[in-house]
Scaffold this active site. Structure first.
Site, PDB file in Angstrom:
ATOM      1  N   GLU A   1     -20.279 -69.795  -2.241  1.00  0.00           N
ATOM      2  CA  GLU A   1     -20.064 -68.452  -2.758  1.00  0.00           C
ATOM      3  C   GLU A   1     -21.292 -67.453  -2.349  1.00  0.00           C
ATOM      4  O   GLU A   1     -22.021 -66.886  -3.093  1.00  0.00           O
ATOM      5  CB  GLU A   1     -19.842 -68.610  -4.212  1.00  0.00           C
ATOM      6  CG  GLU A   1     -18.459 -69.158  -4.521  1.00  0.00           C
ATOM      7  CD  GLU A   1     -18.113 -69.359  -6.130  1.00  0.00           C
ATOM      8  OE1 GLU A   1     -17.145 -68.792  -6.611  1.00  0.00           O
ATOM      9  OE2 GLU A   1     -19.289 -69.476  -6.849  1.00  0.00           O
TER      10      GLU A   1
ATOM     11  N   GLU B   1     -12.433 -76.600  -5.395  1.00  0.00           N
ATOM     12  CA  GLU B   1     -12.426 -76.656  -6.637  1.00  0.00           C
ATOM     13  C   GLU B   1     -10.962 -76.301  -7.172  1.00  0.00           C
ATOM     14  O   GLU B   1     -10.256 -75.216  -6.768  1.00  0.00           O
ATOM     15  CB  GLU B   1     -13.494 -75.444  -7.312  1.00  0.00           C
ATOM     16  CG  GLU B   1     -14.898 -75.650  -7.114  1.00  0.00           C
ATOM     17  CD  GLU B   1     -15.804 -74.376  -7.305  1.00  0.00           C
ATOM     18  OE1 GLU B   1     -15.347 -73.579  -8.235  1.00  0.00           O
ATOM     19  OE2 GLU B   1     -17.030 -74.270  -7.000  1.00  0.00           O
TER      20      GLU B   1
END
Length: 968
Positions: free
Chosen positions: A422, A493
């Protein structure tokens, strides 16, 4: 007139203090592999250090680094450790926001700074000659180092090793190591991972001797050719030497290759060969695992076979020591993972302690090794100034990927490098990818944040819902570049394990098994990050006075902070089991499927047990052929042993267990199980035939006494009862609460807005007719014309008492219900529980794969799952009957149909109001829920909500319960 002081932000880069410069550091040796098994001398410097904390980076000068400095009035802390967990300052938690202004690379004046001093004695037998190296395995976030008053340099990169050459500075006898650690630095902008901010020297510090003629670095290349069943070994070394692997009869020079028959390394069969790299001054132990990883034909393959990740994301965490983990804790984690069928770890979001990778090599887990890089907080400003887009940060980015790769390159368990997490996209990320590919072309690259996949070899997503995963698997994802459609897909995820949950894992797994391109994923995450705190049980964001925080979002693991497995972990174990055991197509058969990547079933023993009403009547060994991966067989079960008890429900339970002990589990450890029905349950007969009669303002009906005004049960068989009443509210789970950044997922907020947490009850009639007591009423929220009309029809046969419930919706309901059933309260003494249904753990419509049909017994206190933030928990599904007992008598409750059962020492309202475990105080009652329906769990705390099949839609409902008091 004097001029105004120059604004701090106007300082030119060269004038910035070292901790605010984007450069990774000064004075450090080049990165290399570390934590080697070497015969060179080592002096551990862990233990008690002198410590002084200042609120600013410039609060003290550097005089403390003078060997003559008197630190006698300083405190002492343990290293490895975090000073905020040792009484100095406080931890803070944010998910994505930086806890300081976004002004890269500047940080605030309020910059907690810890000065550390370690006085050590150099052993008299410390080798002469060569070099000595001071190695830090991890310091958060910026360290400046002196030895015997001489500055060595400074570094950033918290979860990465840094070394200094110190041979010329060491003294015989007393030596003084001084380290200044700043909580905030330019490096903090690259470390915005979802975790507690915990400064300090949190990994080991060691002094290593590096003899003359030692290899500063070495690289083990051990590939395996699956077509020829041969391995090839070549070891690069900065200093020439010999490589010996006695078991293989190898003795070759560094740089030379040897090809020969070997057994390959895999997560299922982690074959390691002990070897040695011998140079003129040192012997380094090698553990060689032969394996080849490649992307071929759109699939990620290891040793020529498709890999299916049954994985978890893992932060390093301990509830008392933070990221300072000991070897025993790391091993315990991995044993738990292996015993729950987990085969892969993503090291979110930084390289782990190197000992963890040693254990992955030994025990067998695939590893995606992630670089210490995340800049998520820049999303708050539209990613303006994001370091991966600015050239001035590129040296720091390259330093981080180099330190990751060089340290961990000799671990066979590491099969993929991850550039970070991220942090958007940019030229800096591309530079990291280019460097990694040049340095180690034998491992693919991962990075989730770039949908173009320009710098990766895998297409990775977070929290894509089931429908999207199906589209990707079918090749229907046409929104990206054509090259992306040819890449393997994984969910780096998914299944956000926050609180009660996650739900929907089984449906994901079916997609992974159906579509080869979908190669599994990694549940977020392994452990709840609740910090041990006597005020709360476990503390989360905001409990330490933080103004900016993200609450209990830090508690989202498959194990609780003390490493107690949650029901979610048991569910995941069953979902990802490498053996599937299901009912066969023919009566009395079971279908066995081998879902292993590598192993046949020869290492497992299968057994069967024939059970009726939860009691085993017979059992034995089941002969199953040693199926190869991907194969299946239908196996005949032994015949039922005679006639089951009248009206009884009977079934076979088939188990697969280890035939021999493994490094991670004993012989007999259960890998998989399944149940096959023989005779179905018969609906229990209601209790009828006894007419009600009035007495003392109540209604007597068999063993029951009802309030003539409200129709509620007062007692049954002498056991006091309050209720039951029709109820719909549950204390919202974290997944019910949803994600604030996705308002459509905030189901609990909409439930509360509608008023489901404060429903009003009304009794319209209590009538005695046709041998029954009928109670008609209405359940409705305020300020709405929505309602549930209710009818409870009470009957008895003189010994038992039955309530038949009808629920009829009124109005246009647009939301599902949290639950639907009856709630009642019993005396606190009724604390023992027995039941026949799913167990022993909790389960909900889309969870509980680990719960099997059986007869179980627990105390009420043991039925609770102690989630860090209290919420709905502890339901047992598929319950046929349940008994609550005080030891002398038991209240048996039989359901028609099966039901969800919960029993607690606090009410739903008290559970809903609690924010921490210590808020839950047992009262004078045992509160019991008998639920006809439960809304599913889902994963909406950070992911998709409840699948349609598991939503509790408002509809007409009919169900019944029969009460009976048993003595003795």
């Amino acid at each position: 007139m004097s001029s105004a002081p120059r604004a701090k932000a106007a300082l030119p880069y060269a004038a910035l203090p070292y901790y605010e410069q984007t450069a990774p550091g000064t004075g450090c040796l080049p990165p290399r592999t570390g934590y080697a098994r070497t015969d060179a001398a080592r002096l551990p410097l862990s233990g008690g250090w002198r410590f002084r904390l200042a609120p600013r980076a410039d609060a003290h000068d550097d005089s403390f680094a003078d060997p003559a400095y008197d630190s006698g009035d300083w405190d002492r802390i343990e290293v490895p450790g975090h000073w905020v967990l040792q009484g100095h300052g406080a931890p803070a938690y944010t998910n994505t926001p930086y806890p300081f202004p976004l002004d890269p690379p500047r940080v605030p004046d309020e910059n907690p700074t810890g000065d550390h001093l370690r006085v050590f004695t150099l052993p008299a037998d410390w080798p002469a000659g060569g070099e000595s190296v001071l190695r830090f395995e991890g310091v958060d976030s910026c360290a400046r180092v002196w030895l015997n008053g001489v500055e060595l340099g400074e570094f950033k990169g918290s979860r990465l090793p840094h070394e200094f050459a110190v041979g010329g500075l060491l003294r015989t006898g007393r030596n003084v190591l001084a380290v200044r650690v700043h909580q905030w630095s330019a490096g903090s902008y690259l470390e915005d991972q979802d975790q507690w901010w915990l400064p300090g020297i949190f990994r080991e510090v060691n002094l290593w001797h590096r003899p003359d003629g030692t290899a500063a670095d070495h690289f083990v290349h051990a590939s395996w050719d699956h077509e020829r069943d041969e391995g090839t070994l070549r070891v690069e070394s900065t200093v020439p030497g010999r490589v010996r692997v006695p078991e293989l009869g190898l003795d070759l020079a560094t740089g030379e290759s040897a090809t020969l028959p070997v057994e390959p390394w895999s997560a299922e069969s982690p074959r390691l060969y002990a070897g040695e790299l011998a140079t003129g001054g040192e012997r380094v132990g090698l553990r060689v695992g032969f394996r080849t990883v490649a992307v071929e034909g759109g699939l990620l393959k290891a040793n020529g076979r498709r890999v299916l990740f049954r994985g978890v994301n893992r932060h390093e965490f301990h509830p008392e020591t933070g990221r300072a983990l000991d070897h025993e804790t790391m091993r315990a984690d991995l044993l738990l993972m292996k015993r729950h069928n987990i085969n892969a770890v993503r090291t979110s979001h930084y390289p782990p302690h190197p000992a963890f990778l040693d254990l992955c090599d030994e025990l067998g887990l695939w590893v995606i090794d992630e670089c210490d890089l995340e800049t998520h907080g820049f999303h708050a400003v539209g990613w303006r100034g994001n370091p991966v887009t600015e050239e001035r940060w590129t040296p720091a980015l390259l330093d981080r990927i180099a330190r990751t790769v060089e340290r961990d390159k000799n671990h066979p368990s590491v099969i993929v490098w991850s550039l970070g997490n991220e942090c958007g996209t940019g030229a800096g990320l591309s530079a990291m990818a280019d460097w990694a590919r040049r340095r180690d072309p034998g491992r693919p690259l991962h990075y989730e944040g770039d949908r173009s996949c320009a710098d990766t070899d895998l297409y990775s997503r977070m929290y894509a819902d089931h429908e999207e995963v199906g589209r990707i698997g079918r090749g229907e994802d046409r929104d990206g570049p054509p090259a992306r459609a040819e890449l393997p897909f994984l969910l780096c995820e998914y299944g956000h394990a926050m609180g009660n949950g996650p739900g929907g894992l089984a449906e994901y797994q079916r997609l992974f098994e159906t579509y080869p391109r979908c190669q599994g994923g990694f549940v977020w995450e392994w452990i709840d990050h609740g910090l041990a705190d006597p005020r709360f049980g476990f503390a989360y964001g905001g409990d330490f006075g933080e103004v900016l925080h993200d609450g209990n979002f830090v508690c989202d693991g498959l194990v609780l902070p003390d490493r107690t497995p949650s029901p979610g972990l048991d569910d995941y174990k069953r979902v990802i089991a490498p053996v599937r055991i299901e009912a066969g197509e023919s009566t009395g058969t079971v279908r066995i499927r081998n879902l292993h990547d590598v192993l046949d079933l020869g290492h497992l023993t299968f057994s069967w047990a024939y059970e009726a009403e939860g009691e085993e009547l017979s059992g034995g060994r089941l002969e199953v052929p040693p199926l190869e991966p991907g194969e299946q067989a239908e196996v005949k079960l032994p015949p039922a042993p005679g006639t089951p008890r009248p009206g009884g429900e009977s079934y076979w339970t088939v188990r697969a267990v280890l035939s021999e002990p493994a490094d991670w589990a004993p012989r007999g450890h259960e890998i998989a199980w399944g149940q096959v029905q023989d005779t179905a349950r018969r609906s229990p007969a209601p209790a009828t035939g006894t007419a009600p009669r009035s007495a003392d303002g109540g209604l007597l009906l068999g063993p029951g006494v009802l309030d003539a005004r409200t129709g509620e049960l007062v007692s049954v068989g002498g056991v006091p009862v309050r209720g039951p009443r029709v109820e719909v509210w549950r204390a919202p789970t974290d997944n019910d609460n949803g994600a604030p950044w996705l308002p459509e997922t905030e189901l609990a907020r909409r439930w509360r807005a509608l008023g489901l947490d404060r429903m009003r009850h009304r009794v319209d009639a209590v009538e005695s007719a046709d041998g029954a007591v009928v109670v008609r009423g209405r359940l409705a929220p305020d300020a709405s014309d929505l309602a549930l009309a209710t009818e409870l029809r009470w009957t008895s046969d003189g010994e038992r008492l039955t309530v038949a419930v009808r629920v009829t919706p009124e109005g246009e309901w647009r939301l599902p219900l949290p639950r639907l059933g009856l709630g009642l309260a019993l005396p606190r003494t009724m604390g023992g529980v027995r039941w026949f249904g799913a167990g022993p753990g909790e389960s909900y419509p889309d969870t509980g794969g680990g719960a099997r049909l059986g007869r179980w017994q627990r105390e009420v206190d043991a039925l609770q799952t102690r989630y860090v933030r209290p919420q709905e928990n502890g339901a047992r599904a598929g319950v046929r009957w349940a008994e609550l007992t005080d030891g002398d008598r038991a209240l048996r409750i039989t359901g028609d149909p099966e039901f969800w059962f919960t029993a607690r020492r606090w009410s739903t309202a008290e559970l809903d109001a609690a924010r921490h475990l210590t808020d839950l105080v047992p009262g004078d009652s045992v509160w019991v829920n008998l639920d006809h329906g439960q809304h599913g769990i889902g994963s909406a705390s950070c992911g998709p909500g409840v699948l349609p099949a598991h939503r509790l839609r408002v509809a007409r409902a009919r169900f019944a319960f029969t009460f009976e008091v048993l003595r003795g």
